[in-house]
Design an enzyme around this catalytic site. Structure first.
Site, short mmCIF file in Angstrom:
data_model
loop_
_atom_site.label_atom_id
_atom_site.label_comp_id
_atom_site.label_asym_id
_atom_site.label_seq_id
_atom_site.Cartn_x
_atom_site.Cartn_y
_atom_site.Cartn_z
N GLU A 136 -18.91 22.45 -4.85
CA GLU A 136 -20.30 22.91 -4.73
C GLU A 136 -20.85 23.59 -5.98
O GLU A 136 -21.14 24.80 -5.98
CB GLU A 136 -20.46 23.80 -3.48
CG GLU A 136 -20.27 23.00 -2.21
CD GLU A 136 -20.82 23.68 -0.96
OE1 GLU A 136 -21.17 24.88 -1.02
OE2 GLU A 136 -20.91 23.01 0.09
N GLU A 273 -17.75 17.60 2.84
CA GLU A 273 -17.99 18.56 3.92
C GLU A 273 -19.17 18.10 4.76
O GLU A 273 -20.19 17.67 4.24
CB GLU A 273 -18.29 19.96 3.37
CG GLU A 273 -17.13 20.66 2.70
CD GLU A 273 -17.49 22.07 2.25
OE1 GLU A 273 -18.47 22.64 2.81
OE2 GLU A 273 -16.82 22.60 1.36
#
Length: 331
Positions: A136, A273
């Site tokens: 991320e 995710e």
């Protein structure tokens, strides 16, 4: 499936937690469910100290070895995800004092050395192990990442020429940011995004997100945007203008940047995710997972749900698990 909060984001916990939170029986269970791999988030503090950069601790690395051994024993593949690296953590967002990976060459060298260490340590592994360079990314612009990640990939490939490597997009691995990644002619590179859309549903009343926590109404899926007009007018009026209802058709619209990227780049995509926070009602949770899994399968996108413990209701605190949800995930 992700093994989150074991050897990453573990707070002030230590050896007792690492030894007990995940055991071999969990790998056996995941294999029995019919899932084929785990994504293993790892924080650098597990195996390196800031006061001794470049000194890697066997006491921490042994947990990664253990996970890999369990995966091989139970027929699972593994993605090694560097969740927190020196100079960057997604939770610090745009804090340039803490997130100085892209401005401090010494931090970049530590990042590269970590991946060289992993490449050497696991150079005899085959396709059962994939490296994910960084979790991320959060930057105002993707270009600093486009300079650093090819350098890391090149260092890995010097040691492990056929190692597959996952590279994520900017702004928490946003779908819309895929187009800003440098595309290279390297079959070992797999590009990555995360998907928690619509966020108001998947993260409803999440205590770590002040915006979500301040909106204490329950949100169901499919989601009728007019029922949450107050929230959308304040936070995302565009979404309400575009959609009366967020269902599989809207979700497929959200996936369009991924489909376009695969067509134009010729590279496969991976979703590292996705998932629903455990306060959502179960019927809605199941419906959302049915829809997103059907889209992953339609477009041939690999994925790992977040997470085996903690965030979702896949496993409960008493050790039981949600069979209907697991059966959807294994489709």
């Amino acid at each position: 499936i992700n093994l989150g909060h074991w050897i990453s984001q573990y707070g002030d916990k230590g050896k007792e937690h690492w030894d007990s939170y995940i055991t071999e029986s969990d790998f056996a269970r995941i294999a029995e469910w019919g899932l084929d791999h785990i994504r293993l988030p790892v924080d650098y503090m597990l195996f390196e100290r800031d006061e001794q950069p470049g000194v890697f601790l066997e006491s921490g690395l042994q947990y990664i070895d253990f996970a890999l051994d369990c995966c091989k024993k139970h027929g699972l593949n593994m993605i090694l995800d560097l969740h927190h690296t020196p100079g960057f953590f997604f939770g610090d967002k745009f804090n340039k004092d803490k997130n100085n990976l892209f401005t401090d060459r010494n931090q970049q060298l530590r990042f590269l050395n970590i991946w060289k260490m992993f490449a050497n340590r696991y150079k005899n592994e085959n396709d059962n192990l994939i490296f994910e360079l960084l979790n991320e990314l959060v930057l105002e612009d993707t270009e600093p990442w486009n300079k650093l990640w090819p350098e890391a990939a090149a260092e890995i490939e010097k040691i492990s020429p056929t190692r597959r490597i996952i590279v994520g997009s900017n702004l928490w691995n946003a779908l819309e940011q895929l187009k800003n990644l440098t595309v290279v002619d390297d079959p070992n590179i797999i590009y990555n995004f995360h998907c928690y859309a619509p966020f108001l549903f998947t993260h409803q009343r999440a205590a770590w997100d002040p915006n979500m926590f301040s909106y204490q109404r329950s949100v169901t899926y499919p989601m009728h945007t007019a029922e949450h007009q107050e929230f959308f007018e304040k936070n995302d009026p565009y979404l309400m203008e575009q959609y009366d209802i967020i269902d599989i058709h809207a979700m497929e619209d959200f996936f369009k940047p991924a489909v376009d990227f695969m067509k134009t780049s010729g590279h496969p995509l991976y979703c590292g995710e996705f998932g629903v926070y455990n306060v959502a009602d179960m019927d809605s949770t199941l419906r959302w997972h049915i829809d997103i899994i059907s889209l992953f399968n339609k477009y041939g996108i690999g994925r790992a749900v977040w997470s085996y413990k903690g965030f979702s209701r896949i496993t409960e605190p008493d050790g039981s698990y949600n069979k209907p949800l697991v059966e959807i995930l294994a489709r």
